[in-house]
Design an enzyme around this catalytic site. Sequence first.
Site, PDB file in Angstrom:
ATOM      1  N   GLU A 247       0.848  -1.193   0.000  1.00 33.55           N
ATOM      2  CA  GLU A 247       0.000   0.000   0.000  1.00 33.55           C
ATOM      3  C   GLU A 247       0.883   1.241   0.000  1.00 33.55           C
ATOM      4  OE1 GLU A 247      -2.269  -0.187   3.590  1.00 33.55           O
ATOM      5  OE2 GLU A 247      -2.678  -2.302   3.277  1.00 33.55           O
ATOM      6  N   LYS A 249       2.485   4.615   1.462  1.00 41.73           N
ATOM      7  CA  LYS A 249       2.771   5.100   2.818  1.00 41.73           C
ATOM      8  C   LYS A 249       2.402   6.576   2.835  1.00 41.73           C
ATOM      9  CE  LYS A 249       6.021   4.735   6.664  1.00 41.73           C
ATOM     10  NZ  LYS A 249       5.845   5.981   7.343  1.00 41.73           N
ATOM     11  N   ARG A 254      -1.676   8.991  12.060  1.00 42.74           N
ATOM     12  CA  ARG A 254      -2.365   7.728  12.326  1.00 42.74           C
ATOM     13  C   ARG A 254      -3.607   8.001  13.157  1.00 42.74           C
ATOM     14  NH1 ARG A 254       0.440   2.505  12.764  1.00 42.74           N
ATOM     15  NH2 ARG A 254      -1.157   0.913  12.832  1.00 42.74           N
ATOM     16  N   GLU A 306      -4.901   6.292   8.238  1.00 42.10           N
ATOM     17  CA  GLU A 306      -3.982   7.430   8.218  1.00 42.10           C
ATOM     18  C   GLU A 306      -4.770   8.612   7.661  1.00 42.10           C
ATOM     19  OE1 GLU A 306      -0.807   7.228   9.306  1.00 42.10           O
ATOM     20  OE2 GLU A 306       0.294   8.828   8.312  1.00 42.10           O
ATOM     21  N   PHE A 346      -6.841   1.273   6.348  1.00 39.66           N
ATOM     22  CA  PHE A 346      -6.091   0.113   5.850  1.00 39.66           C
ATOM     23  C   PHE A 346      -6.291  -1.142   6.682  1.00 39.66           C
ATOM     24  CE2 PHE A 346      -3.154   3.132   7.927  1.00 39.66           C
ATOM     25  CZ  PHE A 346      -2.833   2.410   9.070  1.00 39.66           C
ATOM     26  N   ARG A 421       6.632  -3.849  16.564  1.00 39.64           N
ATOM     27  CA  ARG A 421       7.326  -3.502  15.344  1.00 39.64           C
ATOM     28  C   ARG A 421       7.895  -4.806  14.823  1.00 39.64           C
ATOM     29  NH1 ARG A 421       8.827   1.435  13.553  1.00 39.64           N
ATOM     30  NH2 ARG A 421       8.414   2.614  15.438  1.00 39.64           N
TER      31      ARG A 421
END
Length: 579
Positions: A247, A249, A254, A306, A346, A421
Amino acid sequence: MTFATLAHFFQKLEQTPSRNTMTEILADLFRHAGKEEIGKICYLLQGRVVPLYEAVEFGVADKFMIRAIAQAYGVEQKDVVRAFKKAGDLGAAAEKCYHVLEHRNNSRLTVADVYERLYALAQSTGEGSQERKITILADVFKSVDSLSARYIARIPLHKLRLGFSDMTMLDGLSWMLTGDKSLRVKLEEVYNVRPDIGFIAEAVKEHGTKGLAHVKAKVGAPILASLCQRLPNADEMIKKMGTVSVEGKYDGVRVQIHFQTVRQKDGKTIRVQSFSRNLENTTEMFPELQNIGKQLHASEAILDSEAVGMDPKTGKLIPFQETMTRKRKHDIEKTRGNVPLKFFVFDILYKNGKDLLGEPLSKRREILEQTVKMGKALVISPQIVTDHASEVRIFHDEQIKKGLEGAVVKKWDSAYEPGRRGYSWVKFKEEEGKTGKLTDTIDAVVMGYYRGEGKRSGFGIGAFLVGVKKGEDFVTVTKIGTGVSDELWKELKKRLNALKVNEKPKEYAEVHKNFIPDVWVSPKLVVEIAGDDLTRSPTHGAGIAVRFPRLVRIRDDKSPKDATTVSEVQQMYAQQGGK
Ligand code: ATP
């Protein structure tokens, strides 16, 4: 438990620099706490009365606290100010003024009593609220001992500074349950889904380890955002992740959107809330989300998105900085017309009572497409699904041409990883070696600043010291003195002065003598740093330093716990070709 007992625990916590000792003290405190008060104690330890994501603020400034202390102890405000100036802390000033009292308080106020009053303090808004707040505080000060007064003064001012974060509290809960930190990982897993320490503490206090099963995602409580790892190029991504969704960025903010249909006597209404990635309630900043009911086929949903500003004339996306002007609360209505927002959705994390976190992305995407109807505010983020590195590269290059930051590459069969992460999501900004520079920025915490010399002496700040995260502490990674506009210097000075502390905070473990700043500040402000490259450093605590660092921007959307970690910096150094 009396508040006086809790104040003794606060004192012990304040006095120890050792995180292990803090964990043991917390465990001891949690063992002593009753099941109906442990949650309240957890919020008080955070300097709050509700979880972070609930928009309840004390709204008490120094000058009101000074008046409350003066009123409570029958002293002049100037005496409180004098004590404040001397100690640099209104908690210590309250303690000092207490000793003027003729008869000492034999305080029996319980934790719940004080909690309720502080809660009432935070709830008090509108006309006459400042006077009411002062009365509430003065009454509490009158009914507690001096040590309690110290901490009660600090809580509404957000100056408790016990030197630990929620993670140490989770260690404390683990220690209470098992006598060691072995449950921390499990506790952190539930915390990532429902970051409410008070609620978690109540659940495990009542049900032991089984209580963890009671901690579930819920509309209205933000889920920690999944974050991106770094990999040097598209080939590595496909090798590591297999089939991926790619996708754009988006360079925005956010926003986690929580949608709910609420049944009321006079019919159904919808409730929409939103949260930032550092768990703040941002509902007021995005009024356009209040109309998304028409775009959703769901009675309840949590969406990950986002938000990006869009130029109404050209239809082009506007970069982060301008989008952020929307965040300034008072400009919301004014900027609404100028900068319409699009929410690129998303992911879907929850729908109609069902937690979707464990579902693979392929399934979540299918549900997302069934749930969200494209429209004015919400847009489903376009994607491609592929297992070819060349296609990833082409898509990435197209995004860069469109003015986006690059692409986000997501493992197609991966679960959503709250607060992690991991390699399920990888950001793809620029291919390694294209510019020979640091391909990613570093989010660092400002640890202190140096007074200016020469031209900048007028600002009173000429450089500042920043650090990255090491466990719960921060270690230095660079000192920045150039590449900052005059305007930004002024803003930095103002913001850092509000965070000024007299001593080096406990969280700054190793600071080399070359870098001791003139002014230490609490670890609160996150800044994004760019640099030419990374080098090994014998003096910086991170072991690595940023060369030719520049300040990109202040990151108000990030908390210190979101700062880049030492291991990420080491990984970036290795990817840059360092050994
Ligand atoms: P950066 O500093 O590069 O903006 P970051 O440090 O804020 O990134 P990362 O984990 O590196 O955070 O990247 C994830 C961020 O990228 C998300 O928090 C989100 O704000 C943003 N983002 C933009 N587009 C997407 C997308 N399609 N999917 C997921 N996140 C996206």
